[in-house]
Design a protein around this motif. Sequence first.
Motif, mmCIF file in Angstrom:
data_model
loop_
_atom_site.group_PDB
_atom_site.id
_atom_site.type_symbol
_atom_site.label_atom_id
_atom_site.label_comp_id
_atom_site.label_asym_id
_atom_site.label_seq_id
_atom_site.Cartn_x
_atom_site.Cartn_y
_atom_site.Cartn_z
ATOM 1 N N UNK A 20 -4.886 4.655 11.916
ATOM 2 C CA UNK A 20 -5.113 5.763 10.983
ATOM 3 C C UNK A 20 -5.543 5.229 9.621
ATOM 4 N N UNK A 21 -4.885 4.182 9.139
ATOM 5 C CA UNK A 21 -5.265 3.568 7.863
ATOM 6 C C UNK A 21 -6.710 3.062 7.919
ATOM 7 N N UNK A 27 -13.857 5.956 6.903
ATOM 8 C CA UNK A 27 -14.582 7.217 6.984
ATOM 9 C C UNK A 27 -14.238 8.237 5.899
ATOM 10 N N UNK A 28 -13.211 7.994 5.115
ATOM 11 C CA UNK A 28 -12.793 8.981 4.108
ATOM 12 C C UNK A 28 -12.788 8.343 2.722
ATOM 13 N N UNK A 32 -7.861 9.752 -0.058
ATOM 14 C CA UNK A 32 -7.186 10.114 1.181
ATOM 15 C C UNK A 32 -6.367 8.937 1.722
ATOM 16 N N UNK A 33 -6.956 7.756 1.668
ATOM 17 C CA UNK A 33 -6.257 6.557 2.137
ATOM 18 C C UNK A 33 -4.996 6.308 1.310
ATOM 19 N N UNK A 34 -5.131 6.387 -0.001
ATOM 20 C CA UNK A 34 -3.989 6.129 -0.885
ATOM 21 C C UNK A 34 -2.887 7.166 -0.673
ATOM 22 N N UNK A 38 0.773 6.104 0.562
ATOM 23 C CA UNK A 38 1.872 6.453 -0.339
ATOM 24 C C UNK A 38 2.862 7.394 0.349
ATOM 25 N N UNK A 39 2.352 8.338 1.115
ATOM 26 C CA UNK A 39 3.234 9.245 1.857
ATOM 27 C C UNK A 39 4.049 8.515 2.901
#
Length: 86
Positions: A20-21, A27-28, A32-34, A38-39
């Motif tokens: 997912x990372x 692609x994003x 979004x990655x951060x 972070x979540x």
Amino acid sequence: MMTQQKNVQPIRDQQQLEDMKWALKRHCSGRDYILFVLGCETGLRVGDLLKLTTKQILTLKANKTRFFGSRKANAKNLRHVYRELL
């Protein structure tokens, strides 16, 4: 019309998290990655993550503070996000 309740489960497999990372990074946007990382690292909900300011993150990353508090949307408790998590 009756709506079907969705069953949402956390990602528990480390390989799925890494995939997912990778997909978010490739692609994003960086945002979004951060937010995803972070979540995962802090356990904050999306609504709480979106309330964070850039200044809070940059201050924490610059070692000016050790942690900052984030109040969960529906709780009275203050959750601390520590610099080591970022």
